[in-house]
Design an enzyme around this catalytic site. Structure first.
Site, PDB file in Angstrom:
ATOM      1  NE  ARG A 111      31.124   9.579 -21.574  1.00 21.63           N
ATOM      2  CZ  ARG A 111      30.533  10.721 -21.916  1.00 21.63           C
ATOM      3  NH1 ARG A 111      30.397  11.051 -23.181  1.00 21.63           N
ATOM      4  NH2 ARG A 111      30.084  11.545 -20.982  1.00 21.63           N
ATOM      5  CG  HIS A 138      26.607  11.224 -17.013  1.00 22.90           C
ATOM      6  ND1 HIS A 138      27.958  11.226 -16.738  1.00 22.90           N
ATOM      7  CD2 HIS A 138      26.436  12.108 -18.041  1.00 22.90           C
ATOM      8  CE1 HIS A 138      28.568  12.067 -17.548  1.00 22.90           C
ATOM      9  NE2 HIS A 138      27.673  12.608 -18.345  1.00 22.90           N
ATOM     10  CD  GLN A 141      25.770  16.647 -17.072  1.00 19.32           C
ATOM     11  OE1 GLN A 141      26.597  16.449 -17.935  1.00 19.32           O
ATOM     12  NE2 GLN A 141      25.361  17.872 -16.753  1.00 19.32           N
ATOM     13  CG  ASP A 233      19.931  12.853 -21.809  1.00 21.19           C
ATOM     14  OD1 ASP A 233      20.534  13.450 -22.724  1.00 21.19           O
ATOM     15  OD2 ASP A 233      20.391  11.822 -21.259  1.00 21.19           O
ATOM     16  CB  CYS A 272      23.281  16.179 -19.416  1.00 18.29           C
ATOM     17  SG  CYS A 272      22.636  14.987 -20.616  1.00 18.29           S
ATOM     18  NE  ARG A 300      29.952  16.518 -15.997  1.00 17.48           N
ATOM     19  CZ  ARG A 300      30.034  15.733 -17.079  1.00 17.48           C
ATOM     20  NH1 ARG A 300      29.371  16.041 -18.176  1.00 17.48           N
ATOM     21  NH2 ARG A 300      30.744  14.624 -17.056  1.00 17.48           N
TER      22      ARG A 300
HETATM   23  N1  NVA Z   1      21.945   9.877 -22.016  1.00 22.85           N
HETATM   24  C1  NVA Z   1      22.992  10.393 -22.866  1.00 22.85           C
HETATM   25  C2  NVA Z   1      23.864  11.331 -22.084  1.00 22.85           C
HETATM   26  C3  NVA Z   1      25.017  11.918 -22.866  1.00 22.85           C
HETATM   27  C4  NVA Z   1      25.871  12.813 -22.027  1.00 22.85           C
HETATM   28  C5  NVA Z   1      23.792   9.231 -23.424  1.00 22.85           C
HETATM   29  O1  NVA Z   1      24.103   8.315 -22.668  1.00 22.85           O
HETATM   30  O2  NVA Z   1      24.088   9.245 -24.622  1.00 22.85           O
HETATM   31  N1   CP Z   2      27.081  15.788 -20.731  1.00 25.73           N
HETATM   32  C1   CP Z   2      28.113  15.039 -21.151  1.00 25.73           C
HETATM   33  O1   CP Z   2      28.590  14.105 -20.478  1.00 25.73           O
HETATM   34  O2   CP Z   2      28.623  15.426 -22.349  1.00 25.73           O
HETATM   35  P1   CP Z   2      29.717  14.667 -23.194  1.00 25.73           P
HETATM   36  O3   CP Z   2      29.096  13.434 -23.763  1.00 25.73           O
HETATM   37  O4   CP Z   2      30.119  15.659 -24.239  1.00 25.73           O
HETATM   38  O5   CP Z   2      30.872  14.305 -22.287  1.00 25.73           O
END
Ligand code: NVA
Ligand code: CP
Length: 321
Positions: A111, A138, A141, A233, A272, A300
């Site tokens: 990540r 992502h 997801q 989101d 998500c 997931r």
């Molecule tokens: N768009 C959000 C998704 C988190 C799972 C982010 O990148 O923070």
């Molecule tokens: N939806 C998602 O990726 O959640 P987290 O940021 O908790 O991993």
């Protein structure tokens, strides 16, 4: 003498690293693993002795736990590595980290803030690399959400998802994953928050083959009219900033009961997570009867397990071979 399987190195960096056929087969395999898991059928033999390294440059609940629990259920092991604890945090290069980890583990999930970092990891790794969220996409997801949609709506063809809010990694993955499975996707955003035109073009090219339609709109009501799925989101993603005038414009994109009323009566609400109740979605919708947010979170786990089995063993249907 048994001939060892020669496996092509596969990385999942954006959803469309999979072909439409591979995406559908992977999701079907995830549904199978889910049913087996619920029936209490043992799955430990599938990845016994395998190790997944998980690099996190930013926080996570679902991604981390679904990968870690998934590896445990499959008999393997997952290592949580925050960049602060790795030499990466002191300036060791991504390339060296990729080369070293490849000597220890069977796959790497990462990540990252910049998508280029996960690309760099994959360039130098000799084991599969999975994007566990970047600023661009992502994919785990997006693909897991396709399973949730299939469970609730019975399929994807002829169905439409409307994404309201700021076009971010999630909007990109929904456009790509939707296109792969034949689900139409409308992304409605204010100016200043538009999706990456290259991702939209890629999704449209795939959609032309799978019978879906990928559109970018401005009017939130026009976008949700008659749709089967309303998705939103956070307005501000991790590590990003959104100008005040865009945040003000986003007020019209909040998912409210009035927005849900413009969608089809059977429409589901998706997010998500994590969410800011009261900002991108009202409490009534987030916690209302149309919301399937926790099914999304659960799926997931099953999608990650399917991906890991496909990447690391010959026990699955061979979707990626
Ligand atoms: N768009 C959000 C998704 C988190 C799972 C982010 O990148 O923070
Ligand atoms: N939806 C998602 O990726 O959640 P987290 O940021 O908790 O991993």
């Amino acid at each position: 003498m048994a001939v060892p399987t020669v496996r092509k190195l596969f990385h999942l960096l954006t959803d469309d690293d999979l072909s439409p056929e591979q995406a559908v087969a992977l999701i079907e395999f995830a549904a199978q693993l889910k049913a087996q898991h619920r029936a209490g059928e043992p799955q430990h033999h599938l990845l016994r002795g395998k190790t997944l390294a998980m690099i996190f440059q930013k926080p996570s609940t679902r991604t981390r736990v679904a990968f870690e629990a998934g590896m445990a259920q499959l008999g393997g092991h997952a290592l949580y590595l925050s960049t602060a604890d790795l030499q990466l945090g002191r300036g060791e290069t991504i390339a060296d980290t990729a080369r070293v980890l490849s000597r220890y583990v069977d796959a790497i999930m990462a990540r990252v803030f910049r998508h280029a970092d996960v690309v760099e990891l994959a360039t130098h790794a000799s084991v599969p690399v999975i994007n566990g969220l970047s600023d661009l996409a992502h994919p785990t997801q997006g693909l897991a959400d396709m399973l949730t949609i299939k469970e609730h709506l019975g399929g994807w063809n002829g169905r439409t998802l409307a994404y309201l809010g700021c076009a971010n990694n999630m909007a990109h993955s929904l456009a790509l994953s939707g296109a792969l499975v034949g689900l139409s996707v409308r992304i409605a955003t204010p100016p200043g928050c538009r999706p990456d035109p290259e991702i939209v073009q890629r999704a449209q090219q795939i959609a032309a083959r799978t019978g879906a339609r990928i559109e970018v709109l401005t009017d939130p009501i026009e976008a949700v009219r008659g749709v089967d799925v309303v998705y939103t989101d956070v307005w501000v993603s991790m590590g990003q900033t959104v100008p005040d005038e865009v945040l003000a414009a986003l007020e019209a994109y909040r998912v409210t009961p009035a927005i849900m009323a413009a969608a089809a009566p059977h429409a589901i609400f998706m997010h998500c997570l994590p969410m800011f109740r009261g900002q991108e979605v009202t409490v009534e919708v987030a916690d209302g009867p149309q919301s399937v947010i926790f099914d999304q979170a659960e799926n997931r786990l099953h999608l990650h397990k399917a991906l890991l089995v496909e990447l690391l063993s010959d026990a699955g249907p061979g979707v990626l071979r």
